[in-house]
Design a protein around this motif. Structure first.
Motif, short mmCIF file in Angstrom:
data_model
loop_
_atom_site.label_atom_id
_atom_site.label_comp_id
_atom_site.label_asym_id
_atom_site.label_seq_id
_atom_site.Cartn_x
_atom_site.Cartn_y
_atom_site.Cartn_z
N ARG A 351 0.86 -1.18 0.00
CA ARG A 351 0.00 0.00 0.00
C ARG A 351 0.89 1.22 0.00
N PRO A 352 0.49 2.32 -0.60
CA PRO A 352 1.35 3.51 -0.70
C PRO A 352 1.44 4.27 0.61
N VAL A 353 1.93 3.58 1.65
CA VAL A 353 2.05 4.18 2.98
C VAL A 353 3.50 4.02 3.43
N THR A 354 4.17 5.12 3.73
CA THR A 354 5.58 5.05 4.14
C THR A 354 5.82 5.69 5.51
N GLU A 355 4.78 5.90 6.28
CA GLU A 355 4.96 6.45 7.62
C GLU A 355 5.79 5.49 8.46
N GLY A 356 6.79 6.03 9.16
CA GLY A 356 7.65 5.19 9.98
C GLY A 356 8.71 4.44 9.19
N VAL A 357 8.84 4.72 7.90
CA VAL A 357 9.83 4.05 7.05
C VAL A 357 10.97 5.03 6.78
N HIS A 358 12.19 4.61 7.08
CA HIS A 358 13.37 5.48 6.96
C HIS A 358 14.37 4.84 6.01
N ILE A 359 14.87 5.65 5.08
CA ILE A 359 15.82 5.13 4.10
C ILE A 359 17.20 4.97 4.72
N HIS A 360 17.93 4.01 4.21
CA HIS A 360 19.32 3.80 4.60
C HIS A 360 20.16 3.89 3.33
N ASP A 361 20.62 2.76 2.81
CA ASP A 361 21.39 2.77 1.56
C ASP A 361 20.42 2.56 0.40
N VAL A 362 19.73 3.64 0.06
CA VAL A 362 18.64 3.58 -0.91
C VAL A 362 18.76 4.77 -1.86
N LYS A 363 18.37 4.56 -3.11
CA LYS A 363 18.23 5.65 -4.07
C LYS A 363 16.86 5.53 -4.74
N ARG A 364 16.44 6.59 -5.42
CA ARG A 364 15.14 6.59 -6.09
C ARG A 364 15.36 6.87 -7.58
N VAL A 365 14.84 5.98 -8.42
CA VAL A 365 14.94 6.11 -9.86
C VAL A 365 13.55 5.94 -10.46
N ASN A 366 13.09 6.96 -11.19
CA ASN A 366 11.74 6.92 -11.79
C ASN A 366 10.69 6.60 -10.74
N ASP A 367 10.86 7.21 -9.57
CA ASP A 367 9.94 7.06 -8.44
C ASP A 367 9.95 5.66 -7.82
N GLU A 368 10.91 4.82 -8.19
CA GLU A 368 11.06 3.50 -7.57
C GLU A 368 12.24 3.54 -6.59
N TRP A 369 12.06 2.94 -5.41
CA TRP A 369 13.12 2.87 -4.41
C TRP A 369 13.97 1.63 -4.69
N LEU A 370 15.30 1.81 -4.73
CA LEU A 370 16.21 0.71 -5.02
C LEU A 370 17.33 0.65 -3.98
N VAL A 371 17.74 -0.57 -3.62
CA VAL A 371 18.86 -0.76 -2.70
C VAL A 371 20.16 -0.43 -3.43
N THR A 372 21.04 0.32 -2.77
CA THR A 372 22.33 0.67 -3.37
C THR A 372 23.41 0.56 -2.30
#
Length: 433
Positions: A351-372
């Protein structure tokens, strides 16, 4: 105190540790520029925050400058403070508290704080001979950069120290080029608990933070040691644990003009408090969890701390839990494994809910979150509640909304509180009066 006027924040990072904080501050309406000095990790945070190559060119632009590490960053922070900049960061002295374990222990002793007996070594044969001549349980603690390789810390279990001697023999053969200095510290049993506080250059800010790290990879506190798999915490007024440890260091930190977070991990039992190690910078995932526990914008809190503002800040009551979601090869470093199993892995939300979600080693490409990156650190997911159980329930419910190929996590973050709280209250360490 809340001041929501737009400001400009410059983050100077070794490996992208504070991308989540920077992202949060952009969402609060402020300008951010972020520099990652390790070019191998340079794409962490791409698509989330504005990035720069040379932070030196942006110092005059910034209203607040934030450092995220030790290992020499304190020298840079001090130099910028001397130029009149509002800086969150250490000093050479506070860096050394963490980087040089023996120095940190001796500074605790100078401040009148009890420490466990230890001895520092630069020679493995000498250490092995010491264990055999003085049989007991020890903890092997590398110093300097080697302490960042968490699997090298070894907690002995044998009464005669024979397991420690065997591990030292193995380290001599395999790790002697990496481990230049290490401690053998007497092992003591009790509750492992950390007391942390934000320092505004003059004094510790109120409230303080009481936290419980979960360092082993697997539930039940077994498996290899990691940097961290999750943390449970709560905010408190100055209590006995704080008064008998960090509070005694405040005059020295004020002399240094230290600005930032100072955390002291301890073992406590009915006989006393025994500090183990300093973290003289933000903790990870500690700061991600703490940012959800503020009852004020993170940008305002950073500004209040960096400018020496009032010592009281607004925090939420109750408990917080943060869980790391990781992918192979964490907690190990293996480039081939990471690239085969985890590099570019998609982070999908049911579901498009990200409350309480924190990025670590992540990037965003074309609105998609990817591990990096390369460490296998993906996300930190938090929960809060009036009880530790409520905080756990919220954190793990949020995790159920997340899909990452090959992800793993501990499902028991916060369970320790059931037993630890009884003992800490019985011994009086959480008493505020």
């Amino acid at each position: 105190m809340t001041d929501s006027a737009p400001r400009r924040y410059l983050f100077i990072s070794t490996d992208g540790y504070l991308v989540d904080s920077a992202w949060r501050i952009t969402r609060e309406g402020h300008e951010v520029r972020y520099c990652i000095e390790n070019k191998a990790e340079a794409d962490i945070g791409d698509g989330f925050i504005p990035k720069i190559d040379r932070w030196e060119d942006h110092v005059d632009w910034a209203d607040v400058i934030v450092f995220d590490d030790v290992l020499g960053q304190g020298e840079k922070a001090r130099a910028l403070r001397e130029r009149g900049k509002a800086v969150i960061g250490g000093t050479p002295y506070t860096d050394r508290l963490e980087d040089d374990r023996s120095f940190g222990q001796e500074e605790l002793k100078k401040a009148g704080i009890n420490i466990l007996p230890y001895r520092e070594f630069t020679d493995f044969d000498e250490a092995i001979a010491h264990v055999r001549a003085n049989p007991r349980r020890y903890v092997i603690k590398p110093s300097g950069e080697a302490q960042n390789i968490k699997r090298l810390l070894f907690v002995g279990m044998e009464e005669d120290g024979s397991d420690v001697a065997r591990v030292l023999e193995a380290y001599k053969r395999v790790w002697s080029d990496t481990i230049k200095v290490f401690q053998l510290q007497h092992k003591v049993t009790g509750v492992e608990v950390a007391v942390g506080g934000f320092f505004n250059g003059n004094e510790f800010m109120d409230p303080i933070n009481i936290n419980f790290e979960h360092k082993k990879l697997l539930p039940g506190n077994v498996g290899p040691a990691t940097g961290e798999m999750g943390t449970s915490m709560f905010w408190s007024g100055p209590n006995r644990l704080f008064r008998e440890t960090l509070a005694k260091l405040a005059p020295r930190l004020a002399e240094e003009g230290f600005v930032g977070y100072m955390d002291l991990n301890c073992i406590v039992n009915s006989q006393g408090i025994y500090p183990l190690e300093f973290t003289s910078r933000f903790g990870y995932p500690t700061i991600q969890i703490q940012s959800d526990g503020l009852a004020m914008p993170l940008a305002d809190f950073f500004h209040q701390m960096a400018t020496g503002g009032q010592a009281r800040f607004k925090a939420k009551k109750g408990f917080q839990v943060g869980v790391r979601l990781v992918v192979p090869p964490y907690p190990f470093k293996d480039k081939e494994t990471f690239e085969s199993y985890s590099k570019g892995a998609a982070i999908v939300f049911k579901r498009p809910v990200t409350e309480g979600v924190h990025i670590h080693d992540v990037k965003r490409v074309n609105d998609e979150w990817l591990v990096t990156g390369g460490a296998g650190l993906a996300l930190v997911v938090t929960g809060a509640g009036a009880t530790m159980r409520e905080a756990q329930k919220q954190a793990y419910a949020r995790i159920q909304n997340i899909l990452i190929p090959n992800m793993y996590f501990r499902d028991d973050i916060g369970d320790r509180w059931i037993d630890d709280s009884d003992r800490l209250h019985t011994w009086g360490y959480l008493r505020e009066s």
